[in-house]
Design a protein around this motif. Structure first.
Motif, PDB file in Angstrom:
ATOM      1  N   ARG A  35     -30.974 -83.407  35.359  1.00 16.16           N
ATOM      2  CA  ARG A  35     -29.532 -83.269  35.146  1.00 16.16           C
ATOM      3  C   ARG A  35     -29.033 -81.927  35.692  1.00 16.16           C
ATOM      4  N   GLU A  36     -29.811 -80.875  35.459  1.00 17.11           N
ATOM      5  CA  GLU A  36     -29.427 -79.550  35.965  1.00 17.11           C
ATOM      6  C   GLU A  36     -29.359 -79.548  37.491  1.00 17.11           C
ATOM      7  N   MET A  39     -26.278 -81.358  38.661  1.00 20.16           N
ATOM      8  CA  MET A  39     -25.079 -80.536  38.433  1.00 20.16           C
ATOM      9  C   MET A  39     -25.005 -79.399  39.454  1.00 20.16           C
ATOM     10  N   HIS A  43     -21.881 -78.464  41.637  1.00 21.64           N
ATOM     11  CA  HIS A  43     -21.287 -77.141  41.416  1.00 21.64           C
ATOM     12  C   HIS A  43     -22.310 -76.067  41.780  1.00 21.64           C
ATOM     13  N   PHE A  48     -26.086 -72.419  34.852  1.00 22.67           N
ATOM     14  CA  PHE A  48     -26.494 -73.420  33.874  1.00 22.67           C
ATOM     15  C   PHE A  48     -27.594 -72.862  32.990  1.00 22.67           C
TER      16      PHE A  48
END
Length: 154
Positions: A35-36, A39, A43, A48
């Motif tokens: 997920r990181e 993301m 972005h 994060f």
């Protein structure tokens, strides 16, 4: 059901369980890292933090998880190839290697599946599976460290 059971064999159990395998914790961390990374693609300049159960997850823990996953898959490959070299079919070789590394019980297929047992396997296969079972039960990284020459030199 066959494919679902096969993938559940990878999990083995929850953290703290006596089953071997990847454990749910490592899969959860993998999803957090995935997920990181997604993301970051969306972005690239954002900052994060990785959190698991309300606590930050360090890069050291992520590195450890990746190392364990790599060694687990490498051991799975080596045991599978060794069993296949003994003329066992692919399902028996792969699921046998997976069941001993994760200590989850029966494997898949006709020979060592839920309705079968390990008795008809050749003696060499039983030795290979026994070593794999010890690795899964004692945690793979511990066995690899004890068997490394650097451990005995220091």
């Amino acid at each position: 059901a066959f494919v679902l059971f096969f993938f559940l064999m990878f999990v083995g159990g929850c953290s703290g369980s006596t089953a071997g395998g990847m454990k749910i914790f490592r899969f959860q961390l993998s999803l957090i890292v995935l997920r990181e990374q997604l993301m970051r693609l969306l972005h690239p300049r954002a900052v994060f933090t990785r959190n698991y159960n309300g606590r930050a997850v360090s890069d050291e823990i992520i590195s450890s998880m990746i190392a364990y996953t790599f060694i687990f898959l490498l051991c799975l490959l080596i045991i599978t190839v060794a069993l296949a070299a003994l003329q066992l079919d692919f399902i028996t070789s792969l699921s046998g290697a997976l069941t001993v590394l994760t200590n989850v019980g029966p494997a898949l297929g006709d020979t060592i599946g839920p309705a079968g047992n390990f008795a008809p396997l050749p003696e060499a296969a039983k030795w290979i599976l026994s070593v794999g079972m010890l690795m899964g039960r004692l945690e793979i990284l511990s066995v690899v460290i004890v068997l490394s020459p650097a451990f005995w030199r220091s």
